[in-house]
Design a protein around this motif. Structure first.
Motif, PDB file in Angstrom:
ATOM      1  N   GLU A  81     -66.102  17.435 -59.991  1.00  0.00           N
ATOM      2  CA  GLU A  81     -66.096  16.640 -60.595  1.00  0.00           C
ATOM      3  C   GLU A  81     -67.468  15.737 -60.760  1.00  0.00           C
ATOM      4  O   GLU A  81     -67.602  14.689 -60.602  1.00  0.00           O
ATOM      5  CB  GLU A  81     -65.431  15.339 -60.068  1.00  0.00           C
ATOM      6  N   VAL A  86     -68.899   9.230 -68.228  1.00  0.00           N
ATOM      7  CA  VAL A  86     -67.632   8.651 -67.538  1.00  0.00           C
ATOM      8  C   VAL A  86     -67.593   7.390 -68.359  1.00  0.00           C
ATOM      9  O   VAL A  86     -68.602   6.836 -68.646  1.00  0.00           O
ATOM     10  CB  VAL A  86     -67.729   8.578 -66.088  1.00  0.00           C
ATOM     11  N   ARG A  96     -62.978  -0.394 -60.609  1.00  0.00           N
ATOM     12  CA  ARG A  96     -63.883  -0.365 -59.259  1.00  0.00           C
ATOM     13  C   ARG A  96     -63.926   1.129 -58.914  1.00  0.00           C
ATOM     14  O   ARG A  96     -62.941   1.885 -58.802  1.00  0.00           O
ATOM     15  CB  ARG A  96     -63.380  -1.045 -58.084  1.00  0.00           C
ATOM     16  N   ARG A  97     -65.311   1.573 -58.664  1.00  0.00           N
ATOM     17  CA  ARG A  97     -65.711   2.935 -58.031  1.00  0.00           C
ATOM     18  C   ARG A  97     -66.174   2.432 -56.809  1.00  0.00           C
ATOM     19  O   ARG A  97     -67.092   2.046 -56.531  1.00  0.00           O
ATOM     20  CB  ARG A  97     -66.597   3.321 -59.066  1.00  0.00           C
ATOM     21  N   ASP A  99     -65.835   4.292 -52.374  1.00  0.00           N
ATOM     22  CA  ASP A  99     -65.948   5.332 -51.609  1.00  0.00           C
ATOM     23  C   ASP A  99     -65.972   6.675 -52.024  1.00  0.00           C
ATOM     24  O   ASP A  99     -64.688   6.998 -52.482  1.00  0.00           O
ATOM     25  CB  ASP A  99     -65.354   5.128 -50.132  1.00  0.00           C
ATOM     26  N   TRP A 101     -67.127   8.246 -54.668  1.00  0.00           N
ATOM     27  CA  TRP A 101     -66.918   8.502 -56.293  1.00  0.00           C
ATOM     28  C   TRP A 101     -68.353   9.132 -56.561  1.00  0.00           C
ATOM     29  O   TRP A 101     -69.554   8.776 -55.955  1.00  0.00           O
ATOM     30  CB  TRP A 101     -66.938   7.406 -57.110  1.00  0.00           C
ATOM     31  N   VAL A 102     -68.245  10.071 -57.452  1.00  0.00           N
ATOM     32  CA  VAL A 102     -69.234  11.046 -57.697  1.00  0.00           C
ATOM     33  C   VAL A 102     -70.051  10.518 -58.892  1.00  0.00           C
ATOM     34  O   VAL A 102     -69.380   9.973 -59.947  1.00  0.00           O
ATOM     35  CB  VAL A 102     -68.759  12.444 -58.168  1.00  0.00           C
ATOM     36  N   VAL A 103     -71.327  10.029 -58.780  1.00  0.00           N
ATOM     37  CA  VAL A 103     -72.119   9.449 -59.826  1.00  0.00           C
ATOM     38  C   VAL A 103     -72.558  10.317 -60.913  1.00  0.00           C
ATOM     39  O   VAL A 103     -73.016  11.272 -60.690  1.00  0.00           O
ATOM     40  CB  VAL A 103     -73.354   8.801 -59.478  1.00  0.00           C
ATOM     41  N   LEU A 118     -69.265  -1.512 -59.255  1.00  0.00           N
ATOM     42  CA  LEU A 118     -69.718  -0.059 -58.758  1.00  0.00           C
ATOM     43  C   LEU A 118     -70.394   0.078 -57.566  1.00  0.00           C
ATOM     44  O   LEU A 118     -71.554  -0.806 -57.295  1.00  0.00           O
ATOM     45  CB  LEU A 118     -70.833   0.370 -59.976  1.00  0.00           C
ATOM     46  N   ALA A 123     -71.438   6.596 -52.304  1.00  0.00           N
ATOM     47  CA  ALA A 123     -71.022   7.362 -53.475  1.00  0.00           C
ATOM     48  C   ALA A 123     -71.877   8.641 -53.279  1.00  0.00           C
ATOM     49  O   ALA A 123     -72.852   8.846 -52.762  1.00  0.00           O
ATOM     50  CB  ALA A 123     -71.715   6.593 -54.923  1.00  0.00           C
TER      51      ALA A 123
END
Length: 206
Positions: A81, A86, A96-97, A99, A101-103, A118, A123
Motif C-alpha cells: 500500500e 490518495v 483521519r489518517r 497510526d 498509515w502509509v504516506v 493527518l 506514519a
C-alpha cells in the motif's frame, strides 16, 4: 549464488525468478522499502545511501532481493500500500489518517464543512515529499507532525481562513518528509502542531 538469494530474498518464484530483469517499478518499490527501514531506524544514513545506489543500478530481481533480505518491511518484493495518489472526499464529516498509515506521494483533499486530520507521529514515510492538493471550504485541516516532518503552506490560497503553525522538535533534525500544501482554503483553518505528550506539559490552545 542463486540458492542463497532464494533463501534471503523470499521471492515466490524461486531461484529462476531472481534471474528476471528488474523494471523501473521494481527498483522504485525497493527504494521505498529502504526509506521506510531507514525511517524506522533499521538502516543508518550511510547504509541507506549505499543500498539506494545499488537498487537504482540493479539489473535483476535477485540483486534487488539481496538489498532487502534483512528487512521486515518487504513481502515477496512488494511494498504494501505505498500509493502514488490518495484521495479524501467528504461533505460535513471528518476523516483521519493515524497510526501506521502509509504516506503517498500526493494527497488530494476535497472537503466541505468537515475536518481532516493527518497524524504523522507513527506514519510510514516512504517518500521525501508529500504534495497535498487542497480544496476545502469550512472546517479544519490538522497536521500533527514529528521531528523531521516540515510543512510548507506558502502556495496555499486562503479566503477568510487562518493558518496556525508550530514546528515540532529540534530544528537541527534532518528532514524526513516535506509536506507541500497547494490549493485553496475558505472559511476554515489549517493547524500544524507537534504531537501532545500526555498531560504533564501544558500546550497552548490552537
Amino acid at each position: 549464488m542463486s540458492g542463497e538469494l532464494s533463501r534471503g530474498g523470499g521471492a515466490s518464484g524461486g531461484a529462476a525468478s531472481l534471474e528476471l530483469r528488474a523494471s523501473h517499478a521494481d527498483r522504485d518499490r525497493v527504494v521505498d522499502v529502504l526509506r521506510i527501514a531507514a525511517g524506522d531506524g533499521r538502516l543508518t544514513s550511510e547504509e541507506l545511501d549505499e543500498r539506494v545506489e545499488a537498487a537504482l543500478s540493479a539489473r535483476t530481481m535477485g540483486e534487488l532481493a539481496v538489498l532487502t533480505a534483512d528487512l521486515p518491511s518487504i513481502a515477496g518484493g512488494v511494498v504494501a500500500e505505498v500509493k502514488d495518489v490518495v484521495r479524501i472526499e467528504q461533505r460535513g464529516g471528518s476523516a483521519r489518517r493515524g497510526d501506521g498509515w502509509v504516506v503517498p506521494r500526493r494527497l488530494e483533499i476535497e472537503s466541505e464543512w468537515g475536518d481532516v486530520t493527518l497524524d504523522f507521529t507513527n506514519a510510514v514515510i516512504a517518500h521525501d515529499t508529500l504534495h497535498i492538493d487542497l480544496d476545502m471550504r469550512g472546517g479544519a485541516l490538522r497536521l500533527v507532525t514529528r521531528p523531521g516532518v516540515v510543512v510548507d503552506t506558502d502556495a496555499l490560497v486562503i479566503g477568510y481562513a487562518k493558518i496556525k503553525s508550530r514546528p515540532a522538535g529540534d530544528p537541527g533534525v534532518p528532514v524526513d518528509l516535506r509536506v507541500e500544501i497547494h490549493g485553496r482554503m475558505d472559511f476554515g483553518r489549517v493547524v500544524v502542531r507537534p504531537q501532545r505528550r500526555g498531560f504533564v506539559r501544558k500546550a497552548p490552545t490552537l
